[in-house]
Design an enzyme around this catalytic site. Structure first.
Site, PDB file in Angstrom:
ATOM      1  CE  LYS B  76      -3.904   2.041   2.605  1.00  0.00           C
ATOM      2  NZ  LYS B  76      -4.863   1.871   3.716  1.00  0.00           N
ATOM      3  CB  SER B 152      -8.222   3.950   2.987  1.00  0.00           C
ATOM      4  OG  SER B 152      -7.360   3.244   3.868  1.00  0.00           O
ATOM      5  CB  SER B 176      -8.658   1.250   5.880  1.00  0.00           C
ATOM      6  OG  SER B 176      -9.288   2.504   5.824  1.00  0.00           O
TER       7      SER B 176
END
Lengths: 105, 501
Positions: B76, B152, B176
Site C-alpha cells: 500500500k 481505504s 480500511s
C-alpha cells in the site's frame, strides 16, 4: 471560537466558523468551497452530537488499549547524520538550511 | 501462477517449477494487461522487482531462503519505501521519494526476501471508504468495474482480487482493511494494536492505525502477517511480546469454540441479501462444532460518532507536519511564511482530508475539547468495556463486515456522513484495539457488468459479502484458525472475478 466550556448545543457551522477553523488549521480555501464545507461539517457534527447523550459519569477516558506506558530508551545516539538525504527531497535549501519566505522584515 | 497460494508458490520456487524472476514477470505482465481497467497501482516498480527477484533466486539457489523468499507482494502506498515514491495518494506527497524504509518493508523485502511489485492506490491519507478520494483517481472493483472496491486499502484489494499480486499489505484505522476485503471477496486481517510496527507507515490516527494484510485465504494471510509482526524499538507503541505462531494452529478443530453474535450488528440497516449469506456462514461454523450465542455490545451504535471525533483530532495533529518546508508540495509565488503554509496545504490536500483536518481542529479547540474529545475518549472506554465483558463469555465475536455489497462509483461522494456509515461494523475494533478480520462468505447475485473470457476452473458471479470475526487481544492465531477452517469446507475464497481470471 467560544471561550466557555459549556456543552455546545446541536452544532451548525456557519461559513464564518469554517473560515476561522481553516485559519487555525492553516488551510487556504477557495471561496466557493466554504459554503459546501459549512454544510458538510454541520452534518458531521450532528452525527457526532449523539455522544452528548451517552452517560459517561465516572468513566475514565481511554488512554491506550493495552494500558501501556510510554517506553523509555537509553540516552544513546542511534541515528546517523542524514542531512544530505533529507535535504535532497526539500523544495528549497541553501548551504544546508531550509529556505522559507522572509519572516522578519 | 496467479491462482496459486503462498504455500504453493513457495513450494514451486523450491521445486524449480518456476523462478522468482518468471513469477515476478508474470505478475508484472498481468499488471500491464489489466491495471488500466482497475487503477490499483500508483507506482509499478518493474526494474526493482526484477532485481529483487534475481536476488531471491540467488538466495534460493544458495539454500538460505525463507518461506516467503521470491514471492511477489504489493505494498500500500502508505508505507515508506527507500528510493521509491511514497505518495499516500495525495498531491501533497506526489513528489516525495522516501529517504527510508518502513519497518515492515525492511521485514518483508530485506529480511524475508519478498519481491515488491509496486505501490497500491488508496484513499488520500487513508481517509475514505471507497478509494474515491485518491489524487490518482478512483480504483475500480474487479467484480464490477462500475462499483467501488471499498477503502481505504482499495488498490491493495483490487490488485489481489484481480490476480495482479498474490498478496498485499494494507492498513486499518476504522475498517480500511476489512471493508475493502469484504467488498472484493478477500481475506483481510487487522491485528491487535501495537502488533505490527507503525514506523514508516504514514500516520493518520496514531491510536487507531494498524497495518495488516489482504490475501485470498486465511492461510496466505497467516504466512505474511507472521513475517510482518513483532516488536520494533522504532515504534513507541509497539508491543514487547513474542509473536505467536499464526500458521501452526490453522488446522486445529474449532469444536467447542464459543462465538457470540452481537445483536446490535444484526439490527436494522443490514441488507437482507447480506444477512442471508452471513446466517448461512454461521450455520457452517456451527456444523464445524462452534457454539453460537447472542451477546450485546450496547455501546457499539456510538462507535461512528466516537471515531469521527478521535480520528480527525489525531489526523489534524499528524497532518500538521505537511507545511511545504522540508518535503512535499510547496505552493508557488507566496510572500510570507503563513501564506506558504496555507497555500501549500490548501493546494496539497483534497476535500476529504481538509474536512477531517477541520473537524479535528474544531473538536480540539478551546471550549470544545471537553464536550467532544474528552467525551469521545470516555465513550471509547465504554466500547472497550463492552468487548471485555463479551470475551468473558465467548471466544470470538462474529458479525457482518459491511452493511451491503459494493456500491456504485460516485454514489456517496457528495455525502460524507453516508460514506462514514460504511464503517459502522468495523470501527469498534479499532477503538478497542482488538484484532479483527473479514472473509468472503458468499456472493449476492448483483448486476455484474463483466463477461467471462479465458479458461478458469472457478468463476465467481455477483458481488462478494464479507463476514467479520473479532477476537480478544493477541488472538490473531485463533481468528486465522477459524477462517481457515471455514475455508476448508467452502470455496468462496477460491473464486475470481471473470474479467480478470
Amino acid at each position: 471560537m467560544p471561550t466557555t466550556s459549556e456543552t455546545p448545543q446541536a452544532m451548525s457551522l456557519s461559513p464564518e466558523n469554517i473560515k476561522q477553523v481553516a485559519h487555525l488549521a492553516r488551510l487556504e480555501l477557495p471561496a466557493d468551497r466554504i459554503g459546501p464545507y459549512a454544510e458538510q461539517l454541520s452534518n458531521i457534527m450532528q452525527l457526532v452530537d449523539q455522544l452528548s447523550n451517552a452517560d459517561t459519569q465516572g468513566v475514565t477516558p481511554m488512554a491506550h488499549p493495552l494500558a501501556m506506558h510510554q517506553r523509555l530508551r537509553p540516552d544513546a545516539v542511534t541515528e546517523s547524520d542524514r542531512r544530505e538525504a533529507f535535504q535532497a527531497i526539500a523544495p528549497e535549501v541553501d548551504e544546508g538550511v531550509y529556505l522559507v519566505p522572509k519572516v522578519i522584515e | 501462477m496467479h491462482t496459486l497460494s503462498i504455500k504453493e508458490l513457495s513450494e514451486g520456487l523450491r521445486a524449480k517449477k518456476f523462478s522468482s524472476r518468471e513469477l515476478t514477470a508474470h505478475f508484472l505482465g498481468r499488471i500491464k494487461a489489466h491495471d488500466g481497467a482497475l487503477n490499483s497501482f500508483i507506482t509499478v516498480t518493474d526494474e526493482r522487482a526484477l532485481k529483487q527477484a534475481d536476488a531471491a533466486d540467488a538466495r534460493l539457489a544458495r539454500g538460505d531462503a525463507q518461506l516467503l523468499t521470491g514471492i511477489p507482494l504489493a505494498q500500500k502506498d502508505i508505507f515508506c519505501t527507500l528510493g521509491v515514491k511514497t505518495s499516500c495518494a495525495s498531491k501533497m506527497l506526489d513528489s516525495f521519494i522516501s529517504p527510508y524504509d518502513a519497518t515492515i518493508v525492511q521485514k518483508l523485502h530485506l529480511d524475508a526476501g519478498m519481491v515488491m511489485l509496486g505501490k497500491c492506490n488508496m484513499d488520500e491519507f487513508a481517509m475514505g471508504s471507497s478509494n474515491e478520494t485518491s489524487w490518482y483517481g478512483a480504483v475500480k472493483n474487479p467484480w464490477d468495474t462500475a462499483r467501488v472496491p471499498g477503502g481505504s486499502s482499495g488498490g491493495s484489494v483490487a490488485a489481489v482480487a484481480a490476480g495482479l499480486a498474490p498478496i498485499a499489505t494494507a492498513t486499518d484505522t476504522g475498517g480500511s482493511i476489512r471493508q475493502p476485503a469484504a467488498l472484493c471477496g478477500l481475506t483481510g486481517i487487522k491485528p491487535t494494536y501495537g502488533r505490527v510496527s507503525r514506523y514508516g507507515m504514514i500516520a493518520f490516527a496514531s491510536s487507531l492505525d494498524q497495518a495488516g494484510v489482504v490475501a485470498r485465504s486465511a492461510e496466505d494471510a497467516a504466512h505474511v502477517l507472521q513475517a510482518m509482526s513483532g516488536f520494533d524499538p522504532l515504534d513507541s507503541t509497539s508491543v514487547e511480546r513474542p509473536v505467536d505462531d499464526l500458521v501452526g494452529g490453522l488446522n486445529d478443530s474449532i469444536k467447542g469454540l464459543k462465538i457470540g453474535l452481537p445483536k446490535e450488528y444484526f439490527a436494522e440497516g443490514l441488507a437482507p441479501s447480506s444477512r442471508e449469506k452471513i446466517e448461512a456462514a454461521i450455520k457452517t461454523l456451527e456444523g464445524l462444532g462452534a457454539i453460537i450465542s447472542e451477546i450485546s455490545l450496547p455501546n457499539s451504535p456510538l462507535s461512528v460518532p466516537t471515531y469521527y471525533v478521535v480520528a480527525p483530532a489525531e489526523a489534524s495533529s499528524n497532518l500538521a507536519r505537511f507545511d511545504g518546508v522540508r518535503y512535499g508540495h510547496r505552493a508557488e509565488g507566496v510572500k510570507t511564511l503563513e501564506q506558504l503554509y496555507k497555500k501549500s496545504r490548501g493546494e496539497g490536500f483534497g476535500a476529504e482530508v481538509q474536512r477531517r483536518i477541520m473537524i479535528g481542529t474544531y473538536v480540539l479547540s478551546h471550549g470544545y475539547y471537553d464536550a467532544y474529545y474528552l467525551q469521545a475518549q470516555k465513550v471509547r472506554k465504554l466500547i472497550y468495556e463492552d468487548f471485555r465483558r463479551a470475551f468473558d463469555s465467548v471466544d470470538l465475536v462474529l458479525g457482518p463486515t459491511a452493511t451491503d455489497v459494493a456500491f456504485p462509483l460516485g454514489s456517496k461522494t457528495d455525502d460524507p456522513v453516508a460514506m462514514y456509515l460504511n464503517d459502522i461494523y468495523t470501527i469498534a475494533a479499532n477503538l478497542a484495539g482488538i484484532p479483527a478480520m473479514s472473509l468472503n462468505c458468499g456472493f449476492v447475485d448483483g448486476p455484474s457488468t463483466q463477461l467471462g473470457t479465458g479458461p478458469s476452473t472457478q468463476l465467481g458471479t455477483g458481488l462478494p459479502v464479507g463476514l467479520q470475526l473479532m477476537g480478544n487481544f493477541f488472538s490473531e492465531a485463533k481468528l486465522l484458525n477459524v477462517a481457515h477452517q471455514f475455508q476448508q469446507v467452502t470455496d468462496f475464497h477460491k473464486q475470481m472475478p471473470k474479467a480478470f481470471s
